[in-house]
Design an enzyme around this catalytic site. Sequence first.
Site, short mmCIF file in Angstrom:
data_model
loop_
_atom_site.label_atom_id
_atom_site.label_comp_id
_atom_site.label_asym_id
_atom_site.label_seq_id
_atom_site.Cartn_x
_atom_site.Cartn_y
_atom_site.Cartn_z
N LYS A 93 -46.03 2.68 75.28
CA LYS A 93 -47.43 2.40 74.94
C LYS A 93 -47.54 2.19 73.45
O LYS A 93 -47.06 3.00 72.66
CB LYS A 93 -48.33 3.58 75.36
N GLN A 124 -45.39 5.77 66.68
CA GLN A 124 -46.16 5.81 67.93
C GLN A 124 -45.63 6.90 68.88
O GLN A 124 -46.40 7.51 69.61
CB GLN A 124 -46.11 4.43 68.62
N LYS A 146 -47.19 10.15 67.57
CA LYS A 146 -48.65 10.08 67.68
C LYS A 146 -49.07 10.26 69.14
O LYS A 146 -49.96 11.06 69.45
CB LYS A 146 -49.11 8.71 67.18
N LYS A 154 -43.96 -0.60 70.14
CA LYS A 154 -44.78 -1.49 69.32
C LYS A 154 -44.20 -2.89 69.44
O LYS A 154 -43.02 -3.05 69.74
CB LYS A 154 -44.73 -1.07 67.85
N GLY A 158 -53.97 -3.83 71.17
CA GLY A 158 -54.12 -4.54 69.91
C GLY A 158 -53.61 -3.76 68.71
O GLY A 158 -53.24 -2.59 68.80
N ASP A 159 -53.56 -4.43 67.59
CA ASP A 159 -53.28 -3.84 66.27
C ASP A 159 -53.73 -4.92 65.28
O ASP A 159 -54.57 -5.77 65.63
CB ASP A 159 -51.78 -3.52 66.13
N THR A 174 -60.56 4.01 67.55
CA THR A 174 -59.67 4.43 66.45
C THR A 174 -60.51 4.88 65.26
O THR A 174 -60.27 5.95 64.68
CB THR A 174 -58.72 3.29 66.04
N ASN A 224 -61.03 -3.84 62.76
CA ASN A 224 -61.47 -2.99 63.87
C ASN A 224 -61.58 -1.52 63.45
O ASN A 224 -62.61 -0.88 63.68
CB ASN A 224 -60.51 -3.16 65.05
N SER A 267 -56.98 4.22 74.92
CA SER A 267 -56.18 3.32 75.75
C SER A 267 -55.68 4.06 77.00
O SER A 267 -55.69 3.50 78.10
CB SER A 267 -54.96 2.81 74.97
P1 NDP Z 1 -57.55 -5.70 61.97
O1 NDP Z 1 -56.69 -6.89 62.04
O2 NDP Z 1 -58.76 -5.62 62.81
O3 NDP Z 1 -58.00 -5.42 60.47
C1 NDP Z 1 -57.07 -5.24 59.46
C2 NDP Z 1 -57.80 -5.07 58.15
O4 NDP Z 1 -56.86 -4.67 57.16
C3 NDP Z 1 -58.42 -6.37 57.66
O5 NDP Z 1 -59.53 -6.08 56.87
C4 NDP Z 1 -57.29 -6.96 56.82
O6 NDP Z 1 -57.73 -7.88 55.84
C5 NDP Z 1 -56.70 -5.72 56.19
N1 NDP Z 1 -55.26 -5.93 55.96
C6 NDP Z 1 -54.33 -6.19 56.90
N2 NDP Z 1 -53.13 -6.37 56.35
C7 NDP Z 1 -53.31 -6.23 55.03
C8 NDP Z 1 -52.46 -6.30 53.91
N3 NDP Z 1 -51.14 -6.55 54.06
N4 NDP Z 1 -53.00 -6.08 52.69
C9 NDP Z 1 -54.32 -5.83 52.54
N5 NDP Z 1 -55.19 -5.76 53.58
C10 NDP Z 1 -54.68 -5.95 54.79
O7 NDP Z 1 -56.56 -4.47 62.28
P2 NDP Z 1 -56.93 -2.99 62.72
O8 NDP Z 1 -58.21 -2.57 62.13
O9 NDP Z 1 -56.74 -2.90 64.18
O10 NDP Z 1 -55.72 -2.16 62.05
C11 NDP Z 1 -55.82 -1.57 60.77
C12 NDP Z 1 -54.78 -0.46 60.63
O11 NDP Z 1 -55.03 0.54 61.63
C13 NDP Z 1 -53.32 -0.88 60.85
O12 NDP Z 1 -52.51 -0.08 60.03
C14 NDP Z 1 -53.08 -0.53 62.31
O13 NDP Z 1 -51.71 -0.33 62.57
C15 NDP Z 1 -53.85 0.77 62.41
N6 NDP Z 1 -54.26 1.21 63.74
C16 NDP Z 1 -54.96 0.39 64.57
C17 NDP Z 1 -55.35 0.84 65.80
C18 NDP Z 1 -56.19 0.03 66.71
O14 NDP Z 1 -56.57 0.54 67.77
N7 NDP Z 1 -56.54 -1.20 66.40
C19 NDP Z 1 -54.98 2.18 66.27
C20 NDP Z 1 -54.31 2.99 65.29
C21 NDP Z 1 -53.95 2.50 64.08
P3 NDP Z 1 -57.54 -9.44 56.09
O15 NDP Z 1 -58.50 -9.80 57.19
O16 NDP Z 1 -57.87 -10.06 54.79
O17 NDP Z 1 -56.11 -9.64 56.48
O1 2IT Z 2 -51.31 2.08 66.25
C1 2IT Z 2 -51.90 2.30 67.32
O2 2IT Z 2 -51.99 3.44 67.78
C2 2IT Z 2 -52.50 1.17 68.01
N1 2IT Z 2 -52.48 0.06 67.50
C3 2IT Z 2 -53.13 1.36 69.36
C4 2IT Z 2 -52.10 1.45 70.44
C5 2IT Z 2 -52.66 1.42 71.85
O3 2IT Z 2 -51.81 1.30 72.75
O4 2IT Z 2 -53.85 1.54 72.07
#
Ligand code: NDP
Ligand code: 2IT
Length: 448
Positions: free
Chosen positions: A93, A114, A117, A129, A168-169, A213, A244, A380
């Site tokens: 997952k 992961q 976590k 992943k 997603g991520d 998240t 997100n 999830s």
């Molecule tokens: P999104 O794609 O929705 O948003 C990512 C955000 O971070 C955007 O604002 C983006 O800006 C910015 N960003 C991404 N890469 C970079 C970079 N290299 N430098 C500067 N800014 C950056 O992703 P999420 O919100 O889903 O994910 C954000 C973080 O949370 C990640 O580390 C992810 O692994 C983690 N995460 C996500 C989960 C989920 O359920 N979605 C769960 C747990 C952790 P821009 O649009 O300009 O690229």
């Molecule tokens: O980093 C993370 O925990 C995620 N992007 C979510 C993973 C999931 O399976 O919901």
Amino acid sequence: MKQVEGRIKQIFEQVVRRNPGEAEFHQAVKEVIDCLGPVLVKHPHYADQKIIERICEPERQIIFRVPWIDDHGEVHINRGFRVQFNSVLGPYKGGLRFHPSVYLGIIKFLGFEQIFKNAVTGMPIGGAKGGSDFDPKGRSDAEVMRFCQSFMTELHRHLGEYTDVPAGDIGVGAREIGYLFGQFKRMTNRYESGVITGKSPLWGGALVRRESTGYGCVFFVDEMLKARGQSLEGMTCVVSGSGNVAIYAMEKLQQLGAKVVACSDSNGVIHDATGIKLDTVKRLKEVERRRIRDYVQVHREAHYSEGGCIWDIACQVAIPGATENELDERAARTLLANGCIAVGEGANMPSTPGAVKLFVESGIAYGPGKAANGGGVSTSALEMQQNASRDAWTFEFTEQRLREIMSNIHRSCYETAEEYGSPGNYVIGANIAGFKRVAEAMLAFGVI
Ligand code: NDP
Ligand code: 2IT
């Protein structure tokens, strides 16, 4: 203890040797195994059975070609990945990331994180992943669809509700999950809802998964503050990113009476001392897919700084919600000097090792990603539960479950840190609690 430390050093050197050039993976491994000395002393059979060495080697790594055609007829070739790291606690997952920076080392660091976590959530899910170096920015919906279809055309044979369940991520949200699920269904001729999470609630997705998240991270910060007799109410907060995780962290912070004064994207930082207007951020990012700089066109009282550092803005609570290593030692020093009392990591490994060290030594409430952002994957797992029982829960019920899960994750990390003589250290708490759960299952299964 000296002997055990030597052994851990050897294991780390071997990981570096066997996985050359994968700096982020090395960093993630080091952070976990540096916490495990006292565990090996207490449980020598973990060392005898080479549990750490086994955990550091993924069960399976899939790398594949993803060819697709853009709107002008040009052919593109990207690289796809899925690292199925550990499946002792349940089906693999973990999310999929589409970002140009993606290579094997990023996917392996994320897959490794992961495992632990997911273990700390207490839910029956393994660790994995995947993703691609595809950049969805500036691509049309049709291009993103063709890319997703090509990606899933290979990946589908490695997935299944009992095998591996992506989500997603970065760069993979509701739109991409729709295209991916659509292609999976087409390739397999099965409506297997539980094969992917983060689906739209219109066709099998769980309510609250979108928010989970960010909400979960804020619940975790709330728990850390409560443990110190404090609360979020009235706190000034800064949240990096505007995707997100960041959007829904900001939403929950505001609901709990905190004031969010800044957010960002990869181009720059918005500082709105009167409080971030979330409706504008949602419209710019979720609907129009624009840059955060456009916020100031609507809210002239706000200030935009191209290439600025969000951590220079004074706050009491900081939520890194963008990406790995976005908060370095210098930024950590600035945050602490400006009176920051809590950091909750919404992103995965956003703080560099130097920043983590400063946070831990300072004694502030520091929640590492493995603990603080586990709400996404937990929800999830709740989505999988609903899919398995062909049920759909209400928003309120699901959010309540999320709240309980975050409180349990907090308790487990807190108690484990105390048990191992480091009260208040959630890094030690999360790494040891997660590791022990995985290690016990691995021992039970024999040498696998
Ligand atoms: P999104 O794609 O929705 O948003 C990512 C955000 O971070 C955007 O604002 C983006 O800006 C910015 N960003 C991404 N890469 C970079 C970079 N290299 N430098 C500067 N800014 C950056 O992703 P999420 O919100 O889903 O994910 C954000 C973080 O949370 C990640 O580390 C992810 O692994 C983690 N995460 C996500 C989960 C989920 O359920 N979605 C769960 C747990 C952790 P821009 O649009 O300009 O690229
Ligand atoms: O980093 C993370 O925990 C995620 N992007 C979510 C993973 C999931 O399976 O919901």
